[in-house]
Scaffold this motif. Structure first.
Motif, PDB file in Angstrom:
ATOM      1  N   HIS A 235      43.624 -28.864 -66.128  1.00 10.85           N
ATOM      2  CA  HIS A 235      44.330 -29.838 -65.312  1.00 10.85           C
ATOM      3  C   HIS A 235      43.489 -31.109 -65.190  1.00 10.85           C
ATOM      4  O   HIS A 235      44.011 -32.208 -65.080  1.00 10.85           O
ATOM      5  N   LEU A 236      42.192 -30.903 -65.189  1.00  2.00           N
ATOM      6  CA  LEU A 236      41.290 -32.039 -65.012  1.00  2.00           C
ATOM      7  C   LEU A 236      39.990 -31.782 -65.760  1.00  2.00           C
ATOM      8  O   LEU A 236      39.431 -30.679 -65.715  1.00  2.00           O
ATOM      9  N   LEU A 237      39.549 -32.821 -66.456  1.00  2.00           N
ATOM     10  CA  LEU A 237      38.293 -32.737 -67.191  1.00  2.00           C
ATOM     11  C   LEU A 237      37.439 -33.927 -66.755  1.00  2.00           C
ATOM     12  O   LEU A 237      37.936 -35.054 -66.680  1.00  2.00           O
ATOM     13  N   VAL A 238      36.182 -33.651 -66.446  1.00  2.00           N
ATOM     14  CA  VAL A 238      35.336 -34.707 -65.886  1.00  2.00           C
ATOM     15  C   VAL A 238      34.001 -34.759 -66.624  1.00  2.00           C
ATOM     16  O   VAL A 238      33.404 -33.730 -66.936  1.00  2.00           O
ATOM     17  N   LEU A 239      33.564 -35.967 -66.895  1.00  2.00           N
ATOM     18  CA  LEU A 239      32.210 -36.176 -67.413  1.00  2.00           C
ATOM     19  C   LEU A 239      31.447 -37.004 -66.379  1.00  2.00           C
ATOM     20  O   LEU A 239      31.802 -38.152 -66.103  1.00  2.00           O
ATOM     21  N   LEU A 240      30.438 -36.392 -65.784  1.00  2.00           N
ATOM     22  CA  LEU A 240      29.597 -37.109 -64.822  1.00  2.00           C
ATOM     23  C   LEU A 240      28.404 -37.666 -65.581  1.00  2.00           C
ATOM     24  O   LEU A 240      27.679 -36.926 -66.232  1.00  2.00           O
ATOM     25  N   ILE A 241      28.206 -38.974 -65.466  1.00  2.00           N
ATOM     26  CA  ILE A 241      27.080 -39.601 -66.164  1.00  2.00           C
ATOM     27  C   ILE A 241      26.058 -40.042 -65.123  1.00  2.00           C
ATOM     28  O   ILE A 241      26.334 -40.898 -64.278  1.00  2.00           O
ATOM     29  N   THR A 242      24.900 -39.432 -65.179  1.00  2.00           N
ATOM     30  CA  THR A 242      23.885 -39.643 -64.154  1.00  2.00           C
ATOM     31  C   THR A 242      22.652 -40.312 -64.742  1.00  2.00           C
ATOM     32  O   THR A 242      22.133 -39.853 -65.758  1.00  2.00           O
ATOM     33  N   ASN A 243      22.203 -41.359 -64.101  1.00  2.00           N
ATOM     34  CA  ASN A 243      20.928 -41.964 -64.502  1.00  2.00           C
ATOM     35  C   ASN A 243      19.882 -41.608 -63.450  1.00  2.00           C
ATOM     36  O   ASN A 243      19.892 -42.142 -62.355  1.00  2.00           O
ATOM     37  N   PRO A 244      18.990 -40.683 -63.790  1.00  2.00           N
ATOM     38  CA  PRO A 244      18.067 -40.167 -62.775  1.00  2.00           C
ATOM     39  C   PRO A 244      17.004 -41.184 -62.370  1.00  2.00           C
ATOM     40  O   PRO A 244      16.354 -41.001 -61.348  1.00  2.00           O
ATOM     41  N   LEU A 245      16.823 -42.216 -63.148  1.00  2.00           N
ATOM     42  CA  LEU A 245      15.787 -43.189 -62.779  1.00  2.00           C
ATOM     43  C   LEU A 245      16.322 -44.274 -61.861  1.00  2.00           C
ATOM     44  O   LEU A 245      15.710 -44.598 -60.853  1.00  2.00           O
ATOM     45  N   THR A 246      17.498 -44.839 -62.176  1.00  2.00           N
ATOM     46  CA  THR A 246      18.029 -45.891 -61.298  1.00  2.00           C
ATOM     47  C   THR A 246      18.669 -45.283 -60.047  1.00  2.00           C
ATOM     48  O   THR A 246      18.660 -45.879 -58.992  1.00  2.00           O
ATOM     49  N   ARG A 247      19.227 -44.078 -60.193  1.00  2.00           N
ATOM     50  CA  ARG A 247      19.858 -43.374 -59.090  1.00  2.00           C
ATOM     51  C   ARG A 247      20.882 -44.229 -58.342  1.00  2.00           C
ATOM     52  O   ARG A 247      20.951 -44.220 -57.125  1.00  2.00           O
ATOM     53  N   LYS A 248      21.688 -44.978 -59.113  1.00  2.00           N
ATOM     54  CA  LYS A 248      22.689 -45.852 -58.499  1.00  2.00           C
ATOM     55  C   LYS A 248      24.002 -45.127 -58.226  1.00  2.00           C
ATOM     56  O   LYS A 248      24.927 -45.700 -57.689  1.00  2.00           O
ATOM     57  N   GLY A 249      24.081 -43.868 -58.655  1.00  2.00           N
ATOM     58  CA  GLY A 249      25.310 -43.122 -58.452  1.00  2.00           C
ATOM     59  C   GLY A 249      25.810 -42.543 -59.752  1.00  2.00           C
ATOM     60  O   GLY A 249      25.076 -42.483 -60.733  1.00  2.00           O
ATOM     61  N   GLU A 250      27.082 -42.117 -59.727  1.00  2.00           N
ATOM     62  CA  GLU A 250      27.636 -41.457 -60.906  1.00  2.00           C
ATOM     63  C   GLU A 250      28.698 -42.330 -61.558  1.00  2.00           C
ATOM     64  O   GLU A 250      29.604 -42.819 -60.887  1.00  2.00           O
ATOM     65  N   GLU A 251      28.598 -42.510 -62.878  1.00  2.00           N
ATOM     66  CA  GLU A 251      29.723 -42.979 -63.672  1.00  2.00           C
ATOM     67  C   GLU A 251      30.568 -41.745 -63.908  1.00  2.00           C
ATOM     68  O   GLU A 251      30.038 -40.712 -64.313  1.00  2.00           O
ATOM     69  N   ILE A 252      31.856 -41.832 -63.631  1.00  2.00           N
ATOM     70  CA  ILE A 252      32.701 -40.649 -63.814  1.00  2.00           C
ATOM     71  C   ILE A 252      33.816 -40.968 -64.801  1.00  2.00           C
ATOM     72  O   ILE A 252      34.571 -41.914 -64.582  1.00  2.00           O
ATOM     73  N   TRP A 253      33.883 -40.204 -65.873  1.00  2.00           N
ATOM     74  CA  TRP A 253      34.967 -40.336 -66.848  1.00  2.00           C
ATOM     75  C   TRP A 253      35.906 -39.158 -66.649  1.00  2.00           C
ATOM     76  O   TRP A 253      35.461 -38.018 -66.506  1.00  2.00           O
TER      77      TRP A 253
END
Ligand code: MN
Length: 296
Positions: A235-253
């Protein structure tokens, strides 16, 4: 006489903590129980980070195991076994071996703790264990990192003389690059599937040090997400993109019922993408928030 072999094995699709813990535990069991041979194993191929760790500390790669049919025996907890300062070192070693202990509290006549005898940990095993913790907790920054993780990591750091931040960065550099990684693998490498209130939801979380690496390949990655979405009947597919150094949050596709994500985080999904300004653990933050949104 050949000793019985016991396979020490972590979870499937092993990450570094699964393999490093198996190596550490197999080592420990071999120290305290000479009647068997404990063999560190991995339930699947090693990822690049884990291979790096094993090589960096000069250890044999764990044995690859395809399938195991095992039962997990219940652990029984009993009164702690202690020793008084009058006992010999030999007594201590015998007790540790016989009772399969990893540490032995030494108490005085009034039962006050005088000290603790530990099984000796060679630097390479300590280094592997430290790597496992740093990898699992993203350098102790994830919300899932416990106080024990922090305490033990620092202790292992002292024992090995390794700088936690330096080693952490070393591991990040190996594990995080998406260069030369296929779009399919980017979408599936750390994939987990959930059943939430009748919805089949697939979530992958990927770390990058530079988001550009992925946005430059958006077309092929989105294509793979679509394929997987259809093949798996999600029903739903998600790609969480995390940058552990900047830690600005998640890009979510997102692919599929994107309104679940919109409701959960109060965002608008545009062209299958959105941003949430907080770094999330999939298990502790992301999935629970989806569950809350689905219940509303
Ligand atoms: Mn793990």
């Amino acid at each position: 006489m050949s000793r019985e072999r016991v396979l020490v094995i972590g979870h499937r699709s092993p990450d570094s903590d699964a393999v490093c813990a198996a190596i550490g535990y197999a080592y420990f069991k071999n120290m305290v129980d000479r009647s068997r041979l404990y063999v560190a194993c991995a339930a699947g191929p090693l990822n690049p980070e884990t291979s790096y760790i094993v090589e960096r500390f000069g250890l044999e790669p764990p044995v690859q195991v395809e399938s195991v049919a095992a039962t997990v025996a219940d652990m029984t907890l009993s009164r702690p076994i202690t020793l008084s300062p009058g006992h010999s070192i030999l007594d201590a070693i015998r007790l540790i071996r016989e009772k399969h202990l990893y540490s032995l509290p030494v108490v005085d006549a009034e039962n006050r703790l005088v000290g603790v005898i530990d099984v000796e940990l060679p630097p390479e095993i300590a280094g592997v264990l430290l790597s496992g913790i740093l990898s699992d907790t993203l350098l102790l920054t994830l919300s899932t990192a416990t106080e024990k993780d922090v305490t033990v990591a620092h202790r292992l750091g002292e024992m090995t003389g390794l700088d936690l931040a330096e080693l952490g960065k070393e591991l990040l550099a190996v594990s995080i690059t998406t260069k030369g990684v296929s779009a399919r693998e980017i979408v599936t490498r750390d994939f987990k599937e959930y059943q939430l209130l009748g919805k089949k939801i697939g979530v992958n979380q990927i770390m990058v040090l530079d988001e550009e690496e992925l946005t430059a390949r958006e077309g092929e990655i989105k294509y793979e997400m679509e394929q997987l979405f259809r093949e798996g009947g999600y029903h739903l597919l998600v790609l969480l993109i995390t940058n552990p150094l900047t830690r600005k949050g998640e890009e979510i596709w997102v692919q599929g019922e994107e309104e679940i994500v919109e409701k959960a985080f109060g965002v608008k999904v545009v062209d299958g993408k959105c941003h949430v300004p907080e770094v999330m653990s999939r298990k502790k933050d992301f999935i629970p928030r989806l569950a809350v949104a689905l219940r509303r």
